[in-house]
Design an enzyme around this catalytic site. Sequence first.
Site, PDB file in Angstrom:
ATOM      1  N   SER A  16       0.586  -0.912  -0.140  1.00 38.79           N
ATOM      2  CA  SER A  16      -0.171   0.085   0.177  1.00 38.79           C
ATOM      3  C   SER A  16       1.458   0.824   0.212  1.00 38.79           C
ATOM      4  O   SER A  16       0.150   2.608   0.103  1.00 38.79           O
ATOM      5  CB  SER A  16      -0.965  -0.056   1.474  1.00 38.79           C
ATOM      6  OG  SER A  16       0.067   0.014   2.289  1.00 38.79           O
ATOM      7  N   ARG A  17       2.335   0.753   0.599  1.00 32.62           N
ATOM      8  CA  ARG A  17       2.888   2.302   0.462  1.00 32.62           C
ATOM      9  C   ARG A  17       4.444   1.761  -0.078  1.00 32.62           C
ATOM     10  O   ARG A  17       4.558   0.862  -0.261  1.00 32.62           O
ATOM     11  CB  ARG A  17       3.115   3.110   2.382  1.00 32.62           C
ATOM     12  CG  ARG A  17       1.675   3.305   2.142  1.00 32.62           C
ATOM     13  CD  ARG A  17       1.898   4.037   3.701  1.00 32.62           C
ATOM     14  NE  ARG A  17       1.893   3.010   5.017  1.00 32.62           N
ATOM     15  CZ  ARG A  17       2.342   3.006   5.649  1.00 32.62           C
ATOM     16  NH1 ARG A  17       4.126   4.528   5.684  1.00 32.62           N
ATOM     17  NH2 ARG A  17       3.158   2.272   6.752  1.00 32.62           N
ATOM     18  N   ASN A  92       7.134  -8.470   2.060  1.00 31.17           N
ATOM     19  CA  ASN A  92       8.084  -6.843   2.603  1.00 31.17           C
ATOM     20  C   ASN A  92       7.053  -5.736   3.524  1.00 31.17           C
ATOM     21  O   ASN A  92       7.967  -4.660   3.702  1.00 31.17           O
ATOM     22  CB  ASN A  92       7.584  -6.221   1.089  1.00 31.17           C
ATOM     23  CG  ASN A  92       7.188  -4.202   1.739  1.00 31.17           C
ATOM     24  OD1 ASN A  92       8.669  -3.550   1.198  1.00 31.17           O
ATOM     25  ND2 ASN A  92       6.526  -3.689   1.544  1.00 31.17           N
ATOM     26  N   TYR A 157      15.004  -4.505  15.277  1.00 28.18           N
ATOM     27  CA  TYR A 157      14.881  -4.573  13.686  1.00 28.18           C
ATOM     28  C   TYR A 157      16.136  -5.602  13.213  1.00 28.18           C
ATOM     29  O   TYR A 157      15.246  -6.498  12.518  1.00 28.18           O
ATOM     30  CB  TYR A 157      14.494  -3.273  13.254  1.00 28.18           C
ATOM     31  CG  TYR A 157      14.508  -2.771  12.434  1.00 28.18           C
ATOM     32  CD1 TYR A 157      13.020  -2.827  11.342  1.00 28.18           C
ATOM     33  CD2 TYR A 157      14.937  -2.456  10.904  1.00 28.18           C
ATOM     34  CE1 TYR A 157      13.804  -3.013  10.067  1.00 28.18           C
ATOM     35  CE2 TYR A 157      16.208  -2.378   9.790  1.00 28.18           C
ATOM     36  CZ  TYR A 157      13.691  -2.802   8.981  1.00 28.18           C
ATOM     37  OH  TYR A 157      13.977  -2.581   7.576  1.00 28.18           O
ATOM     38  N   LYS A 161      15.171  -9.274  10.714  1.00 25.79           N
ATOM     39  CA  LYS A 161      16.238  -8.858   9.447  1.00 25.79           C
ATOM     40  C   LYS A 161      17.437  -9.634   9.363  1.00 25.79           C
ATOM     41  O   LYS A 161      17.571 -10.418   8.326  1.00 25.79           O
ATOM     42  CB  LYS A 161      16.271  -7.668   9.273  1.00 25.79           C
ATOM     43  CG  LYS A 161      15.339  -5.899   8.550  1.00 25.79           C
ATOM     44  CD  LYS A 161      14.263  -7.073   7.690  1.00 25.79           C
ATOM     45  CE  LYS A 161      13.126  -5.870   7.433  1.00 25.79           C
ATOM     46  NZ  LYS A 161      11.765  -5.647   7.237  1.00 25.79           N
TER      47      LYS A 161
HETATM   48  P1  NAP Z   1       7.151   2.058   4.879  1.00 25.71           P
HETATM   49  O1  NAP Z   1       6.386   2.860   3.907  1.00 25.71           O
HETATM   50  O2  NAP Z   1       6.118   2.505   6.261  1.00 25.71           O
HETATM   51  O3  NAP Z   1       6.008   0.627   5.044  1.00 25.71           O
HETATM   52  C1  NAP Z   1       5.365   0.048   5.301  1.00 25.71           C
HETATM   53  C2  NAP Z   1       4.324  -1.661   4.762  1.00 25.71           C
HETATM   54  O4  NAP Z   1       4.484  -2.320   5.306  1.00 25.71           O
HETATM   55  C3  NAP Z   1       2.917  -0.461   4.253  1.00 25.71           C
HETATM   56  O5  NAP Z   1       1.911  -0.779   3.366  1.00 25.71           O
HETATM   57  C4  NAP Z   1       2.272  -0.851   6.028  1.00 25.71           C
HETATM   58  O6  NAP Z   1       1.036  -1.500   5.286  1.00 25.71           O
HETATM   59  C5  NAP Z   1       2.775  -2.561   6.217  1.00 25.71           C
HETATM   60  N1  NAP Z   1       2.174  -3.687   7.152  1.00 25.71           N
HETATM   61  C6  NAP Z   1       2.626  -2.879   8.511  1.00 25.71           C
HETATM   62  N2  NAP Z   1       3.028  -3.773   9.175  1.00 25.71           N
HETATM   63  C7  NAP Z   1       1.917  -4.714   8.546  1.00 25.71           C
HETATM   64  C8  NAP Z   1       1.667  -6.016   8.552  1.00 25.71           C
HETATM   65  N3  NAP Z   1       0.978  -6.224   9.997  1.00 25.71           N
HETATM   66  N4  NAP Z   1       0.919  -6.781   8.252  1.00 25.71           N
HETATM   67  C9  NAP Z   1       0.723  -6.571   6.689  1.00 25.71           C
HETATM   68  N5  NAP Z   1       1.068  -5.366   7.015  1.00 25.71           N
HETATM   69  C10 NAP Z   1       1.691  -4.400   7.172  1.00 25.71           C
HETATM   70  O7  NAP Z   1       7.814   0.643   5.119  1.00 25.71           O
HETATM   71  P2  NAP Z   1       9.111   1.015   3.478  1.00 25.71           P
HETATM   72  O8  NAP Z   1      10.637   2.080   3.422  1.00 25.71           O
HETATM   73  O9  NAP Z   1       8.294   1.045   2.178  1.00 25.71           O
HETATM   74  O10 NAP Z   1       9.516  -0.675   3.809  1.00 25.71           O
HETATM   75  C11 NAP Z   1       9.532  -1.435   3.261  1.00 25.71           C
HETATM   76  C12 NAP Z   1      10.609  -2.788   3.566  1.00 25.71           C
HETATM   77  O11 NAP Z   1      11.294  -2.628   2.999  1.00 25.71           O
HETATM   78  C13 NAP Z   1      10.164  -3.120   4.923  1.00 25.71           C
HETATM   79  O12 NAP Z   1       9.677  -4.568   5.875  1.00 25.71           O
HETATM   80  C14 NAP Z   1      11.318  -2.848   5.566  1.00 25.71           C
HETATM   81  O13 NAP Z   1      12.190  -3.144   6.732  1.00 25.71           O
HETATM   82  C15 NAP Z   1      12.204  -2.866   4.880  1.00 25.71           C
HETATM   83  N6  NAP Z   1      13.339  -1.763   4.601  1.00 25.71           N
HETATM   84  C16 NAP Z   1      13.856  -0.245   4.541  1.00 25.71           C
HETATM   85  C17 NAP Z   1      14.732   0.124   4.132  1.00 25.71           C
HETATM   86  C18 NAP Z   1      13.966   2.263   4.529  1.00 25.71           C
HETATM   87  O14 NAP Z   1      15.369   2.698   4.578  1.00 25.71           O
HETATM   88  N7  NAP Z   1      12.817   2.901   4.005  1.00 25.71           N
HETATM   89  C19 NAP Z   1      16.011   0.061   4.657  1.00 25.71           C
HETATM   90  C20 NAP Z   1      15.619  -1.549   5.134  1.00 25.71           C
HETATM   91  C21 NAP Z   1      14.771  -1.821   5.154  1.00 25.71           C
HETATM   92  P3  NAP Z   1      -0.133  -0.243   5.753  1.00 25.71           P
HETATM   93  O15 NAP Z   1       0.036   1.481   5.622  1.00 25.71           O
HETATM   94  O16 NAP Z   1      -1.224  -0.725   5.557  1.00 25.71           O
HETATM   95  O17 NAP Z   1       0.240  -0.076   7.704  1.00 25.71           O
END
Ligand code: NAP
Length: 247
Positions: A16-17, A92, A157, A161
């Site tokens: 979704s995001r 994800n 976290y 991971k």
């Molecule tokens: P984000 O913008 O906060 O988006 C998180 C997504 O996960 C949202 O779509 C959220 O849905 C969903 N979500 C959270 N809890 C959930 C649950 N219990 N069940 C189903 N969906 C759930 O995060 P992002 O930055 O895109 O991160 C995506 C992935 O990449 C994560 O696993 C994160 O750890 C990893 N990552 C991110 C970064 C970074 O720098 N951004 C770096 C390394 C790894 P809702 O919108 O419905 O809340």
Amino acid sequence: MTSELQGKTAVVTGGSRGIGRAIAVKLASLGADIAILYVGDPNEAAESCRMIEELGVKVKSYICDVSKLENTQDSIKEVLEDFGTVDILINNAGITRDGLMLSMKESDYDAVLDINLKGAFNMTKSCYKTFMRKRSGKIVNITSVSGIMGNAGQTNYSSSKAGLIGLTKSVARELAARNVNCNAVAPGFIATDMTQEISKDNKLLSSTPMNRMGTAEDIANAVAFLVGPYSDYITGEVLKVDGGLAM
Ligand code: NAP
């Protein structure tokens, strides 16, 4: 639009995001039909669906808390009814609840492990029989450089991971003979809601050799490679997409 993934159905948790949305849109642009799982804001999920619909593929969103096995089983049952199959699973969905260990609440440790690690277990278990019967499939787990390097203030976290990397390799071994690939992508600092709070003088960010944050599309491109035909002989791999941070 190229059609590398035409006829395939991809399930993207957290579609979704942020990174999940970019992955869903990228796979749709390659011809895949898309099922998005999310828990929070239906408007964000609707926006992802709108972007994907414009690409001319089938898309549907499902409310599913990935930390609950029953939820993931129910959602995959619905996806199978709606789309007929699952070919690609992208684990994800993830959260952060940062803080130094001394002050970290047990509930913040548990919440992060439950969603980031057990969520991937629940989703993979829910799709397992489908992949086994098909004798094909692609699974990509979104881990993090925090799981490789560790990060002060992220014991929950980085544990989740690092655990996800172990899960990736074990699933890869279990399903390799069934022609199912399971790999991980480890992003560095990517500009999304999750990293909005990160200041420009953050130590890890300033030690990124490419000297900039990555984009969600940078991650989506790596995922597209790992679910497409050019990576058929790659499994159990962790592909860092981090501007050189964790080399
Ligand atoms: P984000 O913008 O906060 O988006 C998180 C997504 O996960 C949202 O779509 C959220 O849905 C969903 N979500 C959270 N809890 C959930 C649950 N219990 N069940 C189903 N969906 C759930 O995060 P992002 O930055 O895109 O991160 C995506 C992935 O990449 C994560 O696993 C994160 O750890 C990893 N990552 C991110 C970064 C970074 O720098 N951004 C770096 C390394 C790894 P809702 O919108 O419905 O809340």
